[in-house]
Scaffold this active site. Structure first.
Site, mmCIF file in Angstrom:
data_model
loop_
_atom_site.group_PDB
_atom_site.id
_atom_site.type_symbol
_atom_site.label_atom_id
_atom_site.label_comp_id
_atom_site.label_asym_id
_atom_site.label_seq_id
_atom_site.Cartn_x
_atom_site.Cartn_y
_atom_site.Cartn_z
ATOM 1 N N CYS A 15 -43.434 61.964 -11.901
ATOM 2 C CA CYS A 15 -43.205 63.295 -11.335
ATOM 3 C C CYS A 15 -44.010 63.402 -10.041
ATOM 4 O O CYS A 15 -44.310 62.395 -9.417
ATOM 5 C CB CYS A 15 -43.540 64.402 -12.340
ATOM 6 S SG CYS A 15 -45.281 64.570 -12.750
ATOM 7 N N ASP A 69 -40.720 71.969 -12.162
ATOM 8 C CA ASP A 69 -42.181 71.853 -12.149
ATOM 9 C C ASP A 69 -42.836 73.157 -12.608
ATOM 10 O O ASP A 69 -42.613 74.206 -12.007
ATOM 11 C CB ASP A 69 -42.635 71.525 -10.724
ATOM 12 C CG ASP A 69 -44.059 71.039 -10.649
ATOM 13 O OD1 ASP A 69 -44.786 71.103 -11.669
ATOM 14 O OD2 ASP A 69 -44.464 70.592 -9.556
ATOM 15 N N ARG A 97 -45.622 67.286 -15.926
ATOM 16 C CA ARG A 97 -44.406 66.798 -16.590
ATOM 17 C C ARG A 97 -44.465 65.343 -17.036
ATOM 18 O O ARG A 97 -44.186 65.042 -18.209
ATOM 19 C CB ARG A 97 -43.194 67.000 -15.665
ATOM 20 C CG ARG A 97 -42.850 68.451 -15.455
ATOM 21 C CD ARG A 97 -41.864 68.640 -14.343
ATOM 22 N NE ARG A 97 -42.515 68.315 -13.065
ATOM 23 C CZ ARG A 97 -41.895 68.291 -11.899
ATOM 24 N NH1 ARG A 97 -40.606 68.545 -11.836
ATOM 25 N NH2 ARG A 97 -42.551 68.012 -10.791
#
Length: 151
Positions: free
Chosen positions: A8, A124, A14
């Protein structure tokens, strides 16, 4: 051994949730010798801890990721991985632009498990509330579970 890496932006929300959740599942299945699971960030600041909200959100699934420390894409040899899973299409495009030789191994998580899905990103949660993190963790768990079904 199948080598999988999740990528990510900063490797503090994440991708570590995906990595640690999948590692927990693999361990519970007693298949930890069959998989090497890792994560890093395109802009990861090496050594940075996962966000508190990410730690709390993934704990709902029996995962402890308090020891997680961020890594950058430059800290790993991406070509050594069998499967490179990004959390957004932008991550995928950035990686392929930087490392064209890995293009055939790079997928978004949603794309890999649901090829016909229209929206391929897991958004996000960085900077948002714990509830947003929990929603993100739920989505990651759903798609990592689908990923595990493919193996």
């Amino acid at each position: 051994m199948k080598k999988i890496i999740f990528i990510c932006t900063g490797n503090v929300c994440r991708s570590p949730m995906a990595e640690h959740y999948m590692q927990e599942k693999v361990t519970k299945m007693n298949k930890q010798n069959d998989y090497l699971i890792d994560s890093c960030g395109i802009y990861g600041e090496v050594g940075q801890k996962a966000t508190n909200n990410a730690i709390i959100a993934i704990k709902d699934y029996g995962v402890n990721m308090e020891s997680h420390r961020a890594k950058s894409i430059y800290d790993v040899k991406l070509e050594d991985y069998d499967l490179i899973i990004t959390l957004t299409e932008a991550h995928k495009k950035n990686l392929v632009a930087l490392f064209p030789n890995i293009e055939d191994k790079v997928y978004t998580l949603k794309e890999y498990v649901s090829p016909n899905i229209e929206y391929k990103d897991i958004d996000d949660p960085w900077g948002y509330s714990l509830e947003v993190y929990k929603s993100c963790a739920k989505e990651i768990v759903k798609y990592v579970d689908k990923l595990m079904e493919k193996f």
